[in-house]
Design a protein around this motif. Sequence first.
Motif, PDB file in Angstrom:
ATOM      1  N   SER A  69       0.822  -1.205   0.000  1.00  0.00           N
ATOM      2  CA  SER A  69       0.000   0.000   0.000  1.00  0.00           C
ATOM      3  C   SER A  69       0.861   1.262   0.000  1.00  0.00           C
ATOM      4  O   SER A  69       0.567   2.233  -0.712  1.00  0.00           O
ATOM      5  CB  SER A  69      -0.927   0.004   1.223  1.00  0.00           C
ATOM      6  N   LYS A  71       3.926   1.510  -1.158  1.00  0.00           N
ATOM      7  CA  LYS A  71       4.566   1.621  -2.464  1.00  0.00           C
ATOM      8  C   LYS A  71       3.592   2.156  -3.511  1.00  0.00           C
ATOM      9  O   LYS A  71       3.949   2.997  -4.346  1.00  0.00           O
ATOM     10  CB  LYS A  71       5.093   0.247  -2.891  1.00  0.00           C
ATOM     11  N   LEU A  72       2.365   1.666  -3.470  1.00  0.00           N
ATOM     12  CA  LEU A  72       1.353   2.157  -4.409  1.00  0.00           C
ATOM     13  C   LEU A  72       1.102   3.647  -4.216  1.00  0.00           C
ATOM     14  O   LEU A  72       0.966   4.392  -5.189  1.00  0.00           O
ATOM     15  CB  LEU A  72       0.048   1.371  -4.232  1.00  0.00           C
ATOM     16  N   GLU A  75       3.819   5.555  -5.838  1.00  0.00           N
ATOM     17  CA  GLU A  75       3.649   5.618  -7.286  1.00  0.00           C
ATOM     18  C   GLU A  75       2.570   6.621  -7.670  1.00  0.00           C
ATOM     19  O   GLU A  75       2.711   7.356  -8.654  1.00  0.00           O
ATOM     20  CB  GLU A  75       3.286   4.232  -7.823  1.00  0.00           C
ATOM     21  N   LEU A 285      -3.739   2.483 -10.490  1.00  0.00           N
ATOM     22  CA  LEU A 285      -2.997   2.491  -9.234  1.00  0.00           C
ATOM     23  C   LEU A 285      -3.922   2.714  -8.043  1.00  0.00           C
ATOM     24  O   LEU A 285      -3.836   2.025  -7.020  1.00  0.00           O
ATOM     25  CB  LEU A 285      -1.919   3.577  -9.260  1.00  0.00           C
ATOM     26  N   LYS A 289      -4.802   0.105  -4.943  1.00  0.00           N
ATOM     27  CA  LYS A 289      -4.544   0.509  -3.549  1.00  0.00           C
ATOM     28  C   LYS A 289      -5.819   0.410  -2.714  1.00  0.00           C
ATOM     29  O   LYS A 289      -5.781  -0.059  -1.559  1.00  0.00           O
ATOM     30  CB  LYS A 289      -3.993   1.927  -3.506  1.00  0.00           C
TER      31      LYS A 289
END
Length: 294
Positions: A69, A71-72, A75, A285, A289
């Motif tokens: 989560s 990392k998302l 991004e 994305l 998430k």
Amino acid sequence: MMSLRAVARSAPRTLSRLSSTALRQSRVARPSSLLKSSWAPLRSSQFTSAFSTSHFRQASASEVDEELSVKLESEIQFEGEMKENEQLPASVKDFLENSPFELQDTPGKEDVSLVRKFGNETITVTFSISDLANYEPDDVYNEDSALGDEDIDSAEGRRSSQPESEEEGLEEDEGTDAPVPCRLNIVVEKAGKGALNIEALAQDGQILVENFYYFKDPKLAHGESAEVAHQAQDVYPGPPFGTLDEDLQILMERYLEERGITQALAVFVPDYMDIKEQREYQTWLKGVKEFIDA
């Protein structure tokens, strides 16, 4: 070759300062689902991420979910910053404001359509962001590379006799990218009279016609399902465009230009595809998430 935007996504965030112009310059294409299977697709390759076979330390599901989560979210922020630093290209702004075409772009769908009326005709131009993956720009030059083997001696002679001109050519090449072909499916339809189906490329600011078909049944021109596309393959639609008389080819190209299939459209399509792809990627994305966090 992956697009620079894709490279930026997969590279460390120290590369996040890449300009939006540089990211936009290298776009890629793959066959659109809209076009008939008989139209030979561009050579493609798949990029896959292999899982390591090494043993991972055991981690709880909640810990992995939390890391994913985070990392998302990183991004999402990265893509958001890129979007904030980008301005709407003049080609897109001018086309949307001045073109007679109506843009039909459904969020979550790959296909985009431009629709207009021209007298008693309905004209639809369709393109897809699915064409942005797996195109190899270097393939454009494969034929030249093969021929180059036969001219090694003469090429060496030119190098020794014209070093300065070659250096200048190399400098020019470094500042340019190969033009990106974007597939267009154009349908000109008249009620009760069938339809013309033109397969073309928007490339380097030009419309390059590849096939010019005629169907008595207009649904065959649209090819909205696999069944319809299969039916269209059984119908003789006409000869390859390049085999027609040159004067006939020129008149057919003028026919399209009169209906708004112009250089402005050829410039608009790749720029808009880039914008839509980024928008859909951000939505993807956020959806992933939200699912992980639920």
